[in-house]
Design an enzyme around this catalytic site. Sequence first.
Site, PDB file in Angstrom:
ATOM      1  N   THR A  70       0.829  -1.198   0.000  1.00  0.00           N
ATOM      2  CA  THR A  70       0.000   0.000   0.000  1.00  0.00           C
ATOM      3  C   THR A  70       0.869   1.256   0.000  1.00  0.00           C
ATOM      4  O   THR A  70       0.658   2.184  -0.790  1.00  0.00           O
ATOM      5  CB  THR A  70      -0.922  -0.003   1.238  1.00  0.00           C
ATOM      6  OG1 THR A  70      -1.739  -1.166   1.182  1.00  0.00           O
ATOM      7  CG2 THR A  70      -1.799   1.240   1.284  1.00  0.00           C
ATOM      8  N   ASN A 120      -5.399  -9.082  -8.069  1.00  0.00           N
ATOM      9  CA  ASN A 120      -5.480  -9.766  -6.781  1.00  0.00           C
ATOM     10  C   ASN A 120      -6.799 -10.514  -6.574  1.00  0.00           C
ATOM     11  O   ASN A 120      -6.899 -11.315  -5.649  1.00  0.00           O
ATOM     12  CB  ASN A 120      -5.250  -8.778  -5.639  1.00  0.00           C
ATOM     13  CG  ASN A 120      -6.035  -7.508  -5.792  1.00  0.00           C
ATOM     14  OD1 ASN A 120      -5.852  -6.781  -6.761  1.00  0.00           O
ATOM     15  ND2 ASN A 120      -6.922  -7.236  -4.860  1.00  0.00           N
ATOM     16  N   GLN A 144       0.963  -9.016  -6.413  1.00  0.00           N
ATOM     17  CA  GLN A 144       0.451 -10.384  -6.576  1.00  0.00           C
ATOM     18  C   GLN A 144       1.323 -11.204  -7.505  1.00  0.00           C
ATOM     19  O   GLN A 144       1.157 -12.424  -7.598  1.00  0.00           O
ATOM     20  CB  GLN A 144      -0.971 -10.352  -7.152  1.00  0.00           C
ATOM     21  CG  GLN A 144      -2.008  -9.863  -6.187  1.00  0.00           C
ATOM     22  CD  GLN A 144      -2.326 -10.878  -5.107  1.00  0.00           C
ATOM     23  OE1 GLN A 144      -2.201 -12.080  -5.304  1.00  0.00           O
ATOM     24  NE2 GLN A 144      -2.742 -10.401  -3.954  1.00  0.00           N
ATOM     25  N   HIS A 181       4.653 -10.055   2.299  1.00  0.00           N
ATOM     26  CA  HIS A 181       3.769 -11.111   2.809  1.00  0.00           C
ATOM     27  C   HIS A 181       3.069 -11.888   1.707  1.00  0.00           C
ATOM     28  O   HIS A 181       2.476 -12.932   1.957  1.00  0.00           O
ATOM     29  CB  HIS A 181       2.776 -10.566   3.846  1.00  0.00           C
ATOM     30  CG  HIS A 181       1.694  -9.687   3.321  1.00  0.00           C
ATOM     31  ND1 HIS A 181       0.416 -10.130   3.151  1.00  0.00           N
ATOM     32  CD2 HIS A 181       1.699  -8.398   2.953  1.00  0.00           C
ATOM     33  CE1 HIS A 181      -0.326  -9.129   2.707  1.00  0.00           C
ATOM     34  NE2 HIS A 181       0.428  -8.077   2.568  1.00  0.00           N
ATOM     35  N   THR A 217      13.264   5.178  10.501  1.00  0.00           N
ATOM     36  CA  THR A 217      14.146   4.032  10.732  1.00  0.00           C
ATOM     37  C   THR A 217      13.571   2.797  10.049  1.00  0.00           C
ATOM     38  O   THR A 217      12.381   2.500  10.195  1.00  0.00           O
ATOM     39  CB  THR A 217      14.278   3.780  12.248  1.00  0.00           C
ATOM     40  OG1 THR A 217      14.814   4.960  12.842  1.00  0.00           O
ATOM     41  CG2 THR A 217      15.196   2.598  12.532  1.00  0.00           C
ATOM     42  N   CYS A 235      -6.971  -9.100   0.702  1.00  0.00           N
ATOM     43  CA  CYS A 235      -6.179  -8.156   1.493  1.00  0.00           C
ATOM     44  C   CYS A 235      -6.917  -6.867   1.767  1.00  0.00           C
ATOM     45  O   CYS A 235      -6.323  -5.884   2.176  1.00  0.00           O
ATOM     46  CB  CYS A 235      -4.858  -7.883   0.807  1.00  0.00           C
ATOM     47  SG  CYS A 235      -5.010  -7.631  -0.950  1.00  0.00           S
TER      48      CYS A 235
END
Length: 341
Positions: free
Chosen positions: A34, A105, A135, A157, A193, A282
């Site tokens: 995203t 997706n 995807q 992921h 970071t 998702c």
Amino acid sequence: MARDARRAIDESRDVLAELLGAAPSDVVFTSGGTEADNLAVLGALDARGGVAVCSAVEHHAVLDAVVGRGGRLAPTDAAGVVDLERLGDVLDDDVTIVSVMMANNETGVVQPLADIAELVRRRSPNALFHTDAVQAFCWLDVAALASVADLISVSAHKFGGPKGVGALVARRGVAIVPRAVGGGQERGLRSGTQNVAGIAGMAVAARETAAERDATVARVALLRDRLAAGLCAAPASAIDTVDGRAPRIAGIAHLLFEEIESESLLFVLEDEGVAASAASSCSSGAMASSHVLGSMGVPADRAGGALRLSLGWSTTADDVDAALEIVPRAVARLRALVGGR
Ligand code: PLP
């Protein structure tokens, strides 16, 4: 300690760069797909002004960014492939960013990126070309297919890496404005970071995925085809949404069940231990009707019975056998309720 962290990030950057067909300095680590999509689309618009264009079947991370800035949508044909003629109609000199995903997706349909990029370069010479490859990475050689893109998004992921980490390839010379400013990390394009453990995990998963990709695709495509064919046969009698009309990635079976509401089917399947979804896996779980099926012209009543079953490197033949037993039983139960049969 700081040097160790730095080294882990640099080594991971080298891995991702090679697998995405980019220079290490092109890779900007983000918190996921995203953020990478938002940074590409909104960052390009902020840098260049003008108009954004995307396909009508993009993930909301692209779609909402484009629509929110008054951009234009390019529809697909009935198979879910971007219609080149109609894309051409919305391209002109005002367009500064065009975003078309590599693989969808919901349906898994793969877009003809080389043809699309060629059209974009010709009709909108001022435009950057972005592809959401979130995807795709599991199944396709993103480095080769996205060589035509200035900007590429991936998310760990989706290929067995940790959640909450991803990357945007922003090739050198491609000017975008950062969304997060501060310490100037990631070439100043994404301050903050870095998620060192996540980035290192993403690189390991990316390397494993690419090394095993050909074998995984061959194995999983057969499983997917057996699953889809089994569910399209009686008694479940589903309709395969893509049905050979377009190329698609190996990991998605997308089916339409007449006389059934996806919501009820998902409820019964969950009870039986089958994890599935109605549309994208998702989004936040909202049961809004699918804009992807809408763009393909699937009538609302049919789209209401959509089921997306995903397969991955860990899916086995036993999983498919189980689904082939459980799903038709669930469908029969629900149809009996609806029909009073
Ligand atoms: N783009 C596509 C095509 C997706 O399937 C997803 C789903 O997760 C995303 C973007 C968003 O990625 P993330 O969940 O890493 O933010």
